[in-house]
Design an enzyme around this catalytic site. Structure first.
Site, mmCIF file in Angstrom:
data_model
loop_
_atom_site.group_PDB
_atom_site.id
_atom_site.type_symbol
_atom_site.label_atom_id
_atom_site.label_comp_id
_atom_site.label_asym_id
_atom_site.label_seq_id
_atom_site.Cartn_x
_atom_site.Cartn_y
_atom_site.Cartn_z
ATOM 1 C CB THR A 144 -0.925 0.006 1.234
ATOM 2 O OG1 THR A 144 -1.460 1.328 1.414
ATOM 3 C CG2 THR A 144 -0.202 -0.375 2.522
ATOM 4 C CD GLU A 146 -2.258 5.176 4.517
ATOM 5 O OE1 GLU A 146 -1.937 5.397 5.696
ATOM 6 O OE2 GLU A 146 -2.720 6.047 3.767
ATOM 7 C CE1 TYR A 167 -3.822 -1.960 5.792
ATOM 8 C CE2 TYR A 167 -3.000 0.199 5.096
ATOM 9 C CZ TYR A 167 -3.515 -1.047 4.784
ATOM 10 O OH TYR A 167 -3.745 -1.393 3.457
ATOM 11 C CE LYS A 171 -1.913 -4.396 3.971
ATOM 12 N NZ LYS A 171 -2.305 -5.502 3.078
HETATM 13 P P1 NAP Z 1 -11.363 -4.770 2.166
HETATM 14 O O1 NAP Z 1 -12.522 -4.449 1.282
HETATM 15 O O2 NAP Z 1 -11.317 -4.252 3.550
HETATM 16 O O3 NAP Z 1 -11.261 -6.373 2.211
HETATM 17 C C1 NAP Z 1 -10.425 -7.031 3.129
HETATM 18 C C2 NAP Z 1 -10.638 -8.522 3.008
HETATM 19 O O4 NAP Z 1 -9.822 -9.190 3.978
HETATM 20 C C3 NAP Z 1 -12.076 -8.995 3.277
HETATM 21 O O5 NAP Z 1 -12.368 -10.089 2.451
HETATM 22 C C4 NAP Z 1 -11.995 -9.445 4.730
HETATM 23 O O6 NAP Z 1 -12.975 -10.397 5.079
HETATM 24 C C5 NAP Z 1 -10.629 -10.098 4.717
HETATM 25 N N1 NAP Z 1 -10.046 -10.267 6.040
HETATM 26 C C6 NAP Z 1 -9.904 -9.351 7.022
HETATM 27 N N2 NAP Z 1 -9.307 -9.891 8.105
HETATM 28 C C7 NAP Z 1 -9.087 -11.192 7.792
HETATM 29 C C8 NAP Z 1 -8.517 -12.288 8.489
HETATM 30 N N3 NAP Z 1 -8.078 -12.172 9.739
HETATM 31 N N4 NAP Z 1 -8.428 -13.486 7.863
HETATM 32 C C9 NAP Z 1 -8.905 -13.636 6.608
HETATM 33 N N5 NAP Z 1 -9.464 -12.644 5.891
HETATM 34 C C10 NAP Z 1 -9.554 -11.440 6.489
HETATM 35 O O7 NAP Z 1 -9.987 -4.347 1.470
HETATM 36 P P2 NAP Z 1 -9.680 -3.978 -0.072
HETATM 37 O O8 NAP Z 1 -9.926 -2.543 -0.270
HETATM 38 O O9 NAP Z 1 -10.336 -4.980 -0.936
HETATM 39 O O10 NAP Z 1 -8.099 -4.167 -0.086
HETATM 40 C C11 NAP Z 1 -7.515 -5.420 -0.426
HETATM 41 C C12 NAP Z 1 -6.083 -5.448 0.082
HETATM 42 O O11 NAP Z 1 -5.336 -4.392 -0.514
HETATM 43 C C13 NAP Z 1 -5.927 -5.256 1.578
HETATM 44 O O12 NAP Z 1 -4.822 -6.028 1.994
HETATM 45 C C14 NAP Z 1 -5.611 -3.783 1.732
HETATM 46 O O13 NAP Z 1 -4.883 -3.564 2.918
HETATM 47 C C15 NAP Z 1 -4.806 -3.538 0.488
HETATM 48 N N6 NAP Z 1 -4.851 -2.202 -0.100
HETATM 49 C C16 NAP Z 1 -6.038 -1.596 -0.373
HETATM 50 C C17 NAP Z 1 -6.034 -0.364 -0.993
HETATM 51 C C18 NAP Z 1 -7.320 0.336 -1.364
HETATM 52 O O14 NAP Z 1 -7.275 1.542 -1.615
HETATM 53 N N7 NAP Z 1 -8.447 -0.355 -1.440
HETATM 54 C C19 NAP Z 1 -4.820 0.252 -1.350
HETATM 55 C C20 NAP Z 1 -3.632 -0.413 -1.063
HETATM 56 C C21 NAP Z 1 -3.661 -1.656 -0.459
HETATM 57 P P3 NAP Z 1 -14.475 -9.930 5.540
HETATM 58 O O15 NAP Z 1 -15.213 -9.627 4.253
HETATM 59 O O16 NAP Z 1 -14.977 -11.116 6.245
HETATM 60 O O17 NAP Z 1 -14.315 -8.709 6.400
HETATM 61 O O1 F7E Z 2 -9.071 7.981 4.317
HETATM 62 C C1 F7E Z 2 -9.504 11.380 5.582
HETATM 63 C C2 F7E Z 2 -8.539 10.466 6.317
HETATM 64 O O2 F7E Z 2 -9.989 5.862 5.228
HETATM 65 C C3 F7E Z 2 -8.620 8.859 3.324
HETATM 66 C C4 F7E Z 2 -7.271 2.008 2.708
HETATM 67 O O3 F7E Z 2 -7.820 1.316 1.630
HETATM 68 O O4 F7E Z 2 -6.129 3.511 1.248
HETATM 69 C C5 F7E Z 2 -7.049 3.456 2.320
HETATM 70 O O5 F7E Z 2 -6.558 4.160 3.447
HETATM 71 C C6 F7E Z 2 -8.369 10.228 3.944
HETATM 72 C C7 F7E Z 2 -7.536 10.178 5.224
HETATM 73 O O6 F7E Z 2 -8.386 5.817 3.281
HETATM 74 C C8 F7E Z 2 -12.728 10.925 7.191
HETATM 75 O O7 F7E Z 2 -7.986 11.127 7.475
HETATM 76 C C9 F7E Z 2 -11.470 12.581 6.593
HETATM 77 O O8 F7E Z 2 -6.567 11.191 5.177
HETATM 78 O O9 F7E Z 2 -10.656 6.600 2.903
HETATM 79 P P1 F7E Z 2 -9.632 6.523 3.960
HETATM 80 P P2 F7E Z 2 -6.839 5.715 3.684
HETATM 81 O O10 F7E Z 2 -6.615 5.978 5.109
HETATM 82 O O11 F7E Z 2 -6.075 6.524 2.688
HETATM 83 C C10 F7E Z 2 -4.820 2.981 1.547
HETATM 84 C C11 F7E Z 2 -3.982 3.097 0.303
HETATM 85 C C12 F7E Z 2 -4.892 1.623 2.117
HETATM 86 O O12 F7E Z 2 -3.980 0.816 1.936
HETATM 87 C C13 F7E Z 2 -5.965 1.354 3.119
HETATM 88 O O13 F7E Z 2 -6.192 -0.051 3.219
HETATM 89 O O14 F7E Z 2 -9.619 10.790 4.305
HETATM 90 N N1 F7E Z 2 -10.829 11.458 6.222
HETATM 91 N N2 F7E Z 2 -12.638 12.290 7.195
HETATM 92 C C14 F7E Z 2 -11.588 10.407 6.575
HETATM 93 N N3 F7E Z 2 -11.400 9.079 6.407
HETATM 94 C C15 F7E Z 2 -12.372 8.248 6.857
HETATM 95 N N4 F7E Z 2 -12.233 6.914 6.686
HETATM 96 N N5 F7E Z 2 -13.508 8.720 7.498
HETATM 97 C C16 F7E Z 2 -13.728 10.041 7.695
HETATM 98 O O15 F7E Z 2 -14.740 10.445 8.252
#
Ligand code: NAP
Ligand code: F7E
Length: 358
Positions: A144, A146, A167, A171
């Site tokens: 990520t 992050e 988090y 990672k």
């Molecule tokens: P998500 O919607 O939160 O999905 C997470 C998945 O992991 C769900 O299927 C969840 O199951 C499963 N999970 C959570 N804890 C688990 C555990 N202990 N054992 C087995 N499965 C578990 O995340 P996403 O947005 O699809 O992201 C996919 C991956 O990419 C994650 O690793 C995330 O950290 C990473 N990532 C995401 C982003 C982004 O912007 N979306 C960017 C960079 C990296 P449940 O459905 O049962 O909760």
């Molecule tokens: O926050 C601000 C918050 O939670 C984005 C995950 O998929 O992407 C995601 O992480 C921004 C942050 O995503 C609220 O402070 C303001 O600056 O949508 P977010 P994230 O933290 O960038 C990365 C790449 C991952 O890997 C992660 O798994 O928005 N913000 N107000 C808020 N964020 C949330 N959630 N809720 C608020 O009310």
């Protein structure tokens, strides 16, 4: 969940952890369209948690079922090992994670166990199974942006990590383990360093979906206020459908290498509000209120990716830009809000929460 599923011999097999999540569902669609047999690990829950893949599910007793699910958890090493032994996949995509940055401050140890040690459990199982069978298992790790955290933009594969949350730190641990297992044991293991990617299937407590859900419900008169934290944060937002194609491409290369995946275009949360409420002819200033609960102990201020390496080596480019991303999410959520309103008018009690967040 078949205990003794029939596995065809020549079809490529993929195992996806986190298959029920946003990315897992799009990756499943993509791999099925590429002809794979797809296996997924799901957590047992007291309610159904397979909404995002239900449209792909075929009764596993049918001969043509190519999506097969197995119970497991990233905290349970023996169960993961058993599933890998049983399936002997060609590719493993480790997408499972406690993926919410703010939640990781509340559950740091659990997040480290799932997101950091979970990767180690999979790598160890792959090492053993591969050594015994002599068949390569390629491994994709969901890294990520992050991990860059406080590092100044633009961020590329060469940018040093400066994680700002449990988090992100977990990672980074997984990233280094992948690299170590590549160097130490010659595993084909890579980390995709993906910047934020969203969609109509995004979890409702991430800021983009929280905004599109609330704005469309406000439009339909179902709620009035939306509570948010830091509106100045800058993110490089793409569409998840584009990003899962990059994951698959990373495992089809001659050599295992890590890649940044990003659009190269960034916006503030405030700009996301402008775009969303603008599409609905609403003024977000009339509805958005600040709640310090949504601030984080340490914030990642500015993410802006440089995906030159992926564009050149993988021939990957995003197809969905910022405006299309917002309008797809708004159109989808407007439809949900309209359905909710219709049901409500017909006397049904709806369970949707006002803010979609706790
Ligand atoms: P998500 O919607 O939160 O999905 C997470 C998945 O992991 C769900 O299927 C969840 O199951 C499963 N999970 C959570 N804890 C688990 C555990 N202990 N054992 C087995 N499965 C578990 O995340 P996403 O947005 O699809 O992201 C996919 C991956 O990419 C994650 O690793 C995330 O950290 C990473 N990532 C995401 C982003 C982004 O912007 N979306 C960017 C960079 C990296 P449940 O459905 O049962 O909760
Ligand atoms: O926050 C601000 C918050 O939670 C984005 C995950 O998929 O992407 C995601 O992480 C921004 C942050 O995503 C609220 O402070 C303001 O600056 O949508 P977010 P994230 O933290 O960038 C990365 C790449 C991952 O890997 C992660 O798994 O928005 N913000 N107000 C808020 N964020 C949330 N959630 N809720 C608020 O009310």
């Amino acid at each position: 969940m078949p205990r003794h599923a029939r596995y065809s011999t020549n079809m490529r097999k993929a195992l996806i952890t986190g298959i029920t999540g946003q990315d897992g569902s799009y990756l499943t669609e993509h791999l099925l369209s590429e002809g794979y047999e797809v296996h997924g690990i799901v957590r047992r829950a007291s309610t159904f948690n397979t909404d995002r893949i239900d449209h792909l599910y075929v009764d596993p007793h049918k001969q043509d079922a190519r999506l097969l699910l197995h119970y497991g958890d990233l905290t349970d090493g023996p169960a993961l090992r058993h599933v890998i032994e049983q399936i002997q996949p060609d590719e493993i995509y480790n997408l499972a994670a406690q993926s919410h940055v703010a939640v990781s401050f509340q559950q740091p140890e659990y997040t480290a166990d799932v997101d950091g040690v979970g990767a180690l459990r999979l790598l160890e199982a792959i090492r053993d199974v591969q050594a015994r069978t002599g068949r390569e298992i390629r491994y994709y790790q969901a890294g990520t942006s992050e991990m860059f955290g406080a590092a100044p933009p633009p961020q590329s594969e060469a940018t040093p990590f400066h994680p700002r949350s449990p988090y992100a730190a977990a990672k980074v641990m997984a990233y280094h383990l992948v690299r170590n297992y590549r160097e130490a044991y010659g595993l084909y293991a890579v980390t995709g360093i993906l910047f934020n990617h969203e969609s109509e299937r995004r979890g409702e407590t991430f800021v983009t979906r929280k905004i599109t859900r609330a704005a469309t419900r406000i439009k339909e008169g179902l709620q009035d206020k939306l509570y948010l934290g830091n509106l100045d944060a800058v993110r490089d937002w793409g569409h998840a459908e584009d990003y899962v194609r990059a994951m698959h491409l990373m495992l089809q290369q001659d050599e295992p290498r890590d890649f940044v995946v990003a659009t190269g275009e960034s916006h503030t949360v405030r700009e996301f509000l402008d775009a969303t409420f603008g599409l609905l002819d609403l003024n977000w200033q009339d509805h958005v209120e600040f709640d310090p609960r949504y601030l984080r102990p340490a914030e990642v201020e500015h993410l802006h990716g440089d995906a030159t390496k992926a564009r050149e080596a993988l021939n990957w480019a995003p197809r969905v830009g910022f405006n299309e991303l917002v309008s797809r999410m708004v159109n989808h959520d407007l439809e949900l809000a309209r359905q909710e309103k219709t049901l409500r008018e017909a006397g049904h009690t709806m369970t949707a929460r006002q803010s979609g967040d706790i």
